[in-house]
Scaffold this active site. Structure first.
Site, PDB file in Angstrom:
ATOM      1  N   TYR A   1     -28.776 -39.158  28.395  1.00 47.41           N
ATOM      2  CA  TYR A   1     -28.561 -38.791  27.000  1.00 47.41           C
ATOM      3  C   TYR A   1     -29.889 -38.847  26.244  1.00 47.41           C
ATOM      4  O   TYR A   1     -30.867 -39.447  26.720  1.00 47.41           O
ATOM      5  CB  TYR A   1     -27.527 -39.724  26.366  1.00 47.41           C
ATOM      6  CG  TYR A   1     -26.158 -39.623  26.993  1.00 47.41           C
ATOM      7  CD1 TYR A   1     -25.393 -38.473  26.837  1.00 47.41           C
ATOM      8  CD2 TYR A   1     -25.638 -40.675  27.748  1.00 47.41           C
ATOM      9  CE1 TYR A   1     -24.132 -38.369  27.428  1.00 47.41           C
ATOM     10  CE2 TYR A   1     -24.378 -40.584  28.330  1.00 47.41           C
ATOM     11  CZ  TYR A   1     -23.630 -39.433  28.165  1.00 47.41           C
ATOM     12  OH  TYR A   1     -22.388 -39.326  28.752  1.00 47.41           O
TER      13      TYR A   1
ATOM     14  N   ARG B   1     -25.695 -40.104  34.089  1.00 44.94           N
ATOM     15  CA  ARG B   1     -25.130 -40.448  32.788  1.00 44.94           C
ATOM     16  C   ARG B   1     -23.612 -40.234  32.785  1.00 44.94           C
ATOM     17  O   ARG B   1     -23.057 -39.544  33.642  1.00 44.94           O
ATOM     18  CB  ARG B   1     -25.769 -39.609  31.688  1.00 44.94           C
ATOM     19  CG  ARG B   1     -25.203 -38.211  31.557  1.00 44.94           C
ATOM     20  CD  ARG B   1     -25.881 -37.415  30.452  1.00 44.94           C
ATOM     21  NE  ARG B   1     -25.077 -36.257  30.068  1.00 44.94           N
ATOM     22  CZ  ARG B   1     -25.505 -35.268  29.284  1.00 44.94           C
ATOM     23  NH1 ARG B   1     -26.748 -35.301  28.806  1.00 44.94           N
ATOM     24  NH2 ARG B   1     -24.716 -34.259  28.957  1.00 44.94           N
ATOM     25  N   GLY B   2     -22.951 -40.817  31.776  1.00 47.13           N
ATOM     26  CA  GLY B   2     -21.532 -40.581  31.599  1.00 47.13           C
ATOM     27  C   GLY B   2     -20.711 -41.145  32.734  1.00 47.13           C
ATOM     28  O   GLY B   2     -20.959 -42.242  33.224  1.00 47.13           O
ATOM     29  N   GLU B   3     -19.709 -40.386  33.172  1.00 48.60           N
ATOM     30  CA  GLU B   3     -18.819 -40.864  34.232  1.00 48.60           C
ATOM     31  C   GLU B   3     -18.921 -40.046  35.510  1.00 48.60           C
ATOM     32  O   GLU B   3     -19.016 -40.610  36.606  1.00 48.60           O
ATOM     33  CB  GLU B   3     -17.365 -40.866  33.751  1.00 48.60           C
ATOM     34  CG  GLU B   3     -16.381 -41.387  34.791  1.00 48.60           C
ATOM     35  CD  GLU B   3     -14.968 -41.549  34.249  1.00 48.60           C
ATOM     36  OE1 GLU B   3     -14.020 -41.400  35.047  1.00 48.60           O
ATOM     37  OE2 GLU B   3     -14.797 -41.816  33.041  1.00 48.60           O
TER      38      GLU B   3
ATOM     39  N   GLN C   1     -21.048 -28.095  41.102  1.00 51.06           N
ATOM     40  CA  GLN C   1     -20.877 -29.499  41.463  1.00 51.06           C
ATOM     41  C   GLN C   1     -21.329 -29.811  42.880  1.00 51.06           C
ATOM     42  O   GLN C   1     -21.955 -30.853  43.128  1.00 51.06           O
ATOM     43  CB  GLN C   1     -19.425 -29.908  41.271  1.00 51.06           C
ATOM     44  CG  GLN C   1     -19.039 -30.054  39.810  1.00 51.06           C
ATOM     45  CD  GLN C   1     -17.621 -30.544  39.636  1.00 51.06           C
ATOM     46  OE1 GLN C   1     -16.739 -30.240  40.442  1.00 51.06           O
ATOM     47  NE2 GLN C   1     -17.380 -31.300  38.582  1.00 51.06           N
TER      48      GLN C   1
ATOM     49  N   ASP D   1     -16.354 -34.824  31.007  1.00 47.66           N
ATOM     50  CA  ASP D   1     -14.899 -34.683  30.990  1.00 47.66           C
ATOM     51  C   ASP D   1     -14.436 -33.558  31.908  1.00 47.66           C
ATOM     52  O   ASP D   1     -13.572 -33.762  32.768  1.00 47.66           O
ATOM     53  CB  ASP D   1     -14.423 -34.387  29.559  1.00 47.66           C
ATOM     54  CG  ASP D   1     -14.984 -35.361  28.547  1.00 47.66           C
ATOM     55  OD1 ASP D   1     -16.024 -35.034  27.959  1.00 47.66           O
ATOM     56  OD2 ASP D   1     -14.394 -36.438  28.368  1.00 47.66           O
TER      57      ASP D   1
END
Length: 389
Positions: A202, A280-282, A264, A23
């Site tokens: 994860y 993983r994730g977005e 990043q 997020d």
């Protein structure tokens, strides 16, 4: 609303950290790009500065209001509740349906004109997104717009900074630069010459099984994993009771190295320097697509296996018009997420995937060009806000 014509608009992003780094990773990239490329005065409200600091070491977790990367960062606390109209940005973004402070909304309603209010939704390849993108919802006497990132021109596109591809190509063409970058983490020349894999997943991923296949394989593999990721499997493989930053162990054909979490821009370089990326994730999922390398996505788990629907929707788009050999990637991705209907072991899946890597790489690069044609999320978002009345 008419955005100010005599100055760059101001913009507020509200972020509640749910997925540890995904997020805030998305919101931080968006905030930096809006500020650096478009001159927007951005305030990023975030409730978890500790997670934020892992990907942006400049963040001071003890400071309520600070500047970082040209962005005003504010610690968002539950008690935040009293705002004046002068505190309200021209564009207000709530990420992934987070509930922003009622006092902020009340002040928004007092503004004339009202700010452009956007709910920036999560990324999915499902077809229904095209029909929901830019839909409106009346709220508190104002209009909220739903803005969806996505993989087609009927969505908001993907986050991508200007010049990103040029930076990537220059880095990947410079073997010395890649060796120097990985060398700071202890990667040796021998490990550089192996198949290099970054691992970000994860806890539910079948890492131990994949490690066993790599260890017993005939081709050397160097696996680079951030501290804390796949902790049990990494600690069991290293075998000395620690999986801290700097730990490394070679067993059979596999070397595992534990890396620190990096900023990043350095994470991008890690993806660029590796031959295969598990993400993983977005946020890391999108960055893997811009890396132009083969990747496997570990999707965020949802109740009733809804994440499997999203995974299959993406794989269907990604494999469309691709060489049939990409089926090995599809099968591996399904197995990695526990979504496979076939009882295939990683001893079967990995050799097939590895043999197809050249063709999968070609597909990754073609997909990248396809996504670039949709424009970038930040520019598309500002254009939408400017056209909103």
């Amino acid at each position: 609303m008419s955005l100010p014509s005599d100055r760059a608009p101001s913009l507020a992003i509200f972020c509640k950290v749910v997925d540890n780094y995904g997020d805030i990773g998305i919101c931080w990239r968006l905030a930096r790009q809006l500020s650096g490329e478009h001159g927007v005065a951005v305030t990023l409200w975030v409730d978890d500065l500790v997670s934020f600091q892992r990907i942006c070491p400049a963040i001071d977790v003890a400071v309520e209001v600070q500047q970082a990367g040209g962005v005003t960062v504010r610690h968002w606390r539950a008690q935040d509740g009293v705002f004046a109209t002068d505190d309200i940005a021209d564009i207000v973004i709530e990420f992934f349906a987070c509930d922003i402070a009622p006092g902020y909304i009340a002040a928004m309603a007092q503004c004339a004109p009202h700010p452009v209010w956007l709910n920036l939704e999560g990324l999915t390849a499902e077809e229904w997104v095209e029909g929901c993108h830019a839909l409106t919802s009346p709220r508190h006497g104002m209009i909220k717009y739903f803005f969806f990132p996505g993989f087609t021109r009927k969505t908001g596109g993907l986050l991508r900074e200007a010049g990103l591809d040029e930076k990537r190509l220059a880095f990947q063409a410079d073997a010395l630069a890649m060796a120097a970058f990985l060398g700071q983490f202890g990667v040796t020349a021998a490990e550089m010459s192996a198949l290099k894999v970054s691992l970000f997943c994860y806890p539910s991923a079948p890492v131990a099984e994949l490690f066993a296949v790599w260890q017993a394989g005939s081709e050397p593999v160097t696996c680079l994993v951030p501290e804390g990721v796949a902790f049990d499997a990494v600690q069991a493989f290293i075998g000395d009771g620690t999986a801290a930053v700097g730990a490394a162990r070679t067993r059979g054909a596999l070397t595992v190295r534990v890396l620190p979490f990096v900023a990043q821009d350095d994470y991008d370089r890690l993806l660029w320097a590796c031959d295969v990326n598990f993400v993983r994730g977005e946020d890391s999922f999108v960055r893997a697509q811009w890396a132009g390398r083969p990747f496997l996505w570990h999707i965020y788990l949802q109740d009733e296996n809804l994440h499997h629907v999203k995974l299959r929707a993406f794989l269907q788009r990604y494999a469309a018009d691709a060489d049939a050999a990409i089926d090995s990637l599809v099968q591996a991705a399904l197995a990695w997420n526990g979504a496979s209907v076939h009882a295939l072991s990683w001893a079967q899946l990995w050799p097939a995937l590895q043999a197809d890597l050249p063709r999968i790489s070609a597909r990754a690069q073609a997909w990248q060009r396809q996504m670039q044609s949709n424009g970038d999320l930040a520019s598309n978002l500002l254009a939408f806000a400017g056209a909103t009345r």
